[in-house]
Design a protein around this motif. Structure first.
Motif, PDB file in Angstrom:
ATOM      1  N   GLY A 102     -11.907  -2.063  -0.161  1.00 34.98           N
ATOM      2  CA  GLY A 102     -10.953  -0.968  -0.020  1.00 34.98           C
ATOM      3  C   GLY A 102     -10.561  -0.750   1.433  1.00 34.98           C
ATOM      4  N   ILE A 103     -10.122   0.452   1.729  1.00 37.43           N
ATOM      5  CA  ILE A 103      -9.686   0.790   3.083  1.00 37.43           C
ATOM      6  C   ILE A 103     -10.907   1.146   3.922  1.00 37.43           C
ATOM      7  CG2 ILE A 103      -8.284   2.363   4.467  1.00 37.43           C
ATOM      8  CD1 ILE A 103      -6.466   2.663   2.046  1.00 37.43           C
ATOM      9  N   ASP A 104     -11.001   0.569   5.072  1.00 34.80           N
ATOM     10  CA  ASP A 104     -12.146   0.774   5.971  1.00 34.80           C
ATOM     11  C   ASP A 104     -11.913   2.011   6.842  1.00 34.80           C
ATOM     12  OD1 ASP A 104     -13.235  -1.551   4.972  1.00 34.80           O
ATOM     13  OD2 ASP A 104     -12.409  -2.798   6.561  1.00 34.80           O
ATOM     14  N   TRP A 105     -12.042   3.189   6.285  1.00 35.96           N
ATOM     15  CA  TRP A 105     -11.753   4.427   7.007  1.00 35.96           C
ATOM     16  C   TRP A 105     -12.687   4.621   8.192  1.00 35.96           C
ATOM     17  CZ3 TRP A 105      -7.203   6.182   6.235  1.00 35.96           C
ATOM     18  CH2 TRP A 105      -6.593   6.085   4.989  1.00 35.96           C
ATOM     19  N   HIS A 150     -11.675   2.263  10.971  1.00 39.60           N
ATOM     20  CA  HIS A 150     -10.447   2.727  11.622  1.00 39.60           C
ATOM     21  C   HIS A 150     -10.720   3.944  12.507  1.00 39.60           C
ATOM     22  CE1 HIS A 150      -8.273  -0.218   9.459  1.00 39.60           C
ATOM     23  NE2 HIS A 150      -8.275   0.414   8.295  1.00 39.60           N
TER      24      HIS A 150
END
Length: 91
Positions: free
Chosen positions: A57-60, A63
């Motif tokens: 998924g998105i690597d929050w 980031h």
């Protein structure tokens, strides 16, 4: 093509870091992109170091660490740039 993407990401991170930090930042756009790129690399290294380099998924968190690195490099780089510029004008 990776270098172009790195420059774009560095510029975005640098501009976001300048928006987060209070006060005026008298550094050129190229230095903002460079410091943002360095901060992004630093944040990415920290993410890999703590085991969050590759996630689904998105690597929050990664980031956020990249943005934190950009904020750190802009916060350190801006006064250094001002000192270099003032010492050049004095000579």
């Amino acid at each position: 093509m990776h270098w172009l993407w790195a420059i774009i990401v560095g510029l975005v991170l640098g501009v976001l870091a300048r928006l987060i930090l209070p006060g005026k930042h008298r550094i050129p756009l190229w230095l903002t992109a460079l410091l943002g790129l360095i901060g992004g690399i630093l944040g990415n290294a920290v993410a890999h170091w703590i085991g969050l380099g590759h996630t689904k998924g998105i690597d929050w968190v990664r980031h956020a660490l990249q943005l934190g690195g950009a904020v750190l490099t802009i916060a350190v780089g801006t006064p250094l740039w001002a000192r270099i510029r003032s010492s050049r004008k004095a000579t």
